[in-house]
Design a protein around this motif. Sequence first.
Motif, PDB file in Angstrom:
ATOM      1  N   ASP A  13       0.834  -1.204   0.000  1.00 19.03           N
ATOM      2  CA  ASP A  13       0.000   0.000   0.000  1.00 19.03           C
ATOM      3  C   ASP A  13       0.863   1.247   0.000  1.00 19.03           C
ATOM      4  O   ASP A  13       2.047   1.206   0.354  1.00 19.03           O
ATOM      5  CB  ASP A  13      -0.874   0.044   1.259  1.00 19.03           C
ATOM      6  CG  ASP A  13      -1.971  -1.007   1.264  1.00 19.03           C
ATOM      7  OD1 ASP A  13      -2.148  -1.700   0.246  1.00 19.03           O
ATOM      8  OD2 ASP A  13      -2.647  -1.135   2.304  1.00 19.03           O
ATOM      9  N   ASP A  36      -3.336   0.663  -3.442  1.00 19.32           N
ATOM     10  CA  ASP A  36      -3.106  -0.712  -2.990  1.00 19.32           C
ATOM     11  C   ASP A  36      -2.493  -1.489  -4.144  1.00 19.32           C
ATOM     12  O   ASP A  36      -3.185  -1.878  -5.088  1.00 19.32           O
ATOM     13  CB  ASP A  36      -4.438  -1.319  -2.544  1.00 19.32           C
ATOM     14  CG  ASP A  36      -4.299  -2.741  -2.012  1.00 19.32           C
ATOM     15  OD1 ASP A  36      -3.184  -3.295  -2.068  1.00 19.32           O
ATOM     16  OD2 ASP A  36      -5.308  -3.304  -1.559  1.00 19.32           O
ATOM     17  N   HIS A  41     -11.871   7.372  -8.139  1.00 20.32           N
ATOM     18  CA  HIS A  41     -11.320   6.072  -7.740  1.00 20.32           C
ATOM     19  C   HIS A  41     -11.226   5.107  -8.913  1.00 20.32           C
ATOM     20  O   HIS A  41     -11.933   5.221  -9.915  1.00 20.32           O
ATOM     21  CB  HIS A  41     -12.099   5.463  -6.573  1.00 20.32           C
ATOM     22  CG  HIS A  41     -13.406   4.808  -6.920  1.00 20.32           C
ATOM     23  ND1 HIS A  41     -14.557   5.506  -7.220  1.00 20.32           N
ATOM     24  CD2 HIS A  41     -13.754   3.499  -6.975  1.00 20.32           C
ATOM     25  CE1 HIS A  41     -15.550   4.667  -7.431  1.00 20.32           C
ATOM     26  NE2 HIS A  41     -15.090   3.440  -7.310  1.00 20.32           N
ATOM     27  N   SER A  65     -10.269   0.241  -3.583  1.00 16.05           N
ATOM     28  CA  SER A  65      -9.968   1.093  -2.434  1.00 16.05           C
ATOM     29  C   SER A  65     -11.115   2.093  -2.318  1.00 16.05           C
ATOM     30  O   SER A  65     -11.552   2.655  -3.324  1.00 16.05           O
ATOM     31  CB  SER A  65      -8.628   1.812  -2.616  1.00 16.05           C
ATOM     32  OG  SER A  65      -7.556   0.901  -2.475  1.00 16.05           O
ATOM     33  N   THR A 121      -7.749   1.221   1.918  1.00 16.88           N
ATOM     34  CA  THR A 121      -7.572   0.033   1.092  1.00 16.88           C
ATOM     35  C   THR A 121      -8.531  -1.053   1.586  1.00 16.88           C
ATOM     36  O   THR A 121      -9.153  -0.934   2.650  1.00 16.88           O
ATOM     37  CB  THR A 121      -6.121  -0.467   1.151  1.00 16.88           C
ATOM     38  OG1 THR A 121      -5.761  -0.725   2.517  1.00 16.88           O
ATOM     39  CG2 THR A 121      -5.158   0.573   0.574  1.00 16.88           C
ATOM     40  N   ASP A 122      -8.637  -2.144   0.810  1.00 20.57           N
ATOM     41  CA  ASP A 122      -9.622  -3.168   1.144  1.00 20.57           C
ATOM     42  C   ASP A 122      -9.277  -3.938   2.413  1.00 20.57           C
ATOM     43  O   ASP A 122     -10.111  -4.703   2.918  1.00 20.57           O
ATOM     44  CB  ASP A 122      -9.837  -4.128  -0.029  1.00 20.57           C
ATOM     45  CG  ASP A 122      -8.573  -4.893  -0.415  1.00 20.57           C
ATOM     46  OD1 ASP A 122      -7.475  -4.529   0.045  1.00 20.57           O
ATOM     47  OD2 ASP A 122      -8.687  -5.848  -1.205  1.00 20.57           O
TER      48      ASP A 122
END
Length: 256
Positions: A29, A47, A119, A123, A196-197
Amino acid sequence: MTKPDELDRPGQVVVYSSRSPGKPSANEDAAAVIARNSDEGVLIVADGMGGAAAGQRASSLTLDALQQAVCNAGDDVALRTAILNGIESANQAVLEMRIGAATTLAVVEVQGNTIRPYHVGDSAILVVGQRGRIKLLTVSHSPVGMAVEAGVLDDTAAMHHEDRHLVTNAVGTVEMRIEIGPPLQLSTYDTVLLATDGLFDNLSINEVVEVVRKGPLGRALERLADLTHERMAGVEPLQPSKPDDLTMVAFRLVPS
């Protein structure tokens, strides 16, 4: 990032990043906060994907490209234009690595008390009021994200879905697309969160909102990190547990 004669409420920014628990390789990241002038700024989270070295390089290249585009743009160049140019340059730079690397990207343009989201990938960008009202939540560019948006899956089912990791859009791909949201005016104590995820694969939207909407901003991010790492450790058998790198950038308007 504020202009005193138009906005007497300064903004607070906090950044948090850590690699996945027990992961021997580097954090893939990346995050940045870029102040263009006293009124304008950019918040970024990326990410990286494609393996440790490749993912780290992809996210780093992307932040570098955005920083150069924003900081080198003349005063007559709109911040929106600089951001879009930066993302396009980042996509080309990652493609030229020619090793299959890519990165997701979440960007927020800040101009006084107005923001605009951009985006690519999964993320996420969340804007929440002090009382917990969600004012913005981006839709992940993924099969699961689209299913949630369509009402086919709820938040809980999505967090446990076997295809949660799949992403359909990324910086470093020929077919990259940039999703741009409308401008949004913030109120005092509204909080903007980019993550981030690693965050939303382990905590529900409601859990994130409840933590980030109140209290000191730094403490809120610490609490989110603590809760996320507890989930990643698998201490709650019925809760999702997906170890991953975790990166967050939070911005909040506060009284002067």
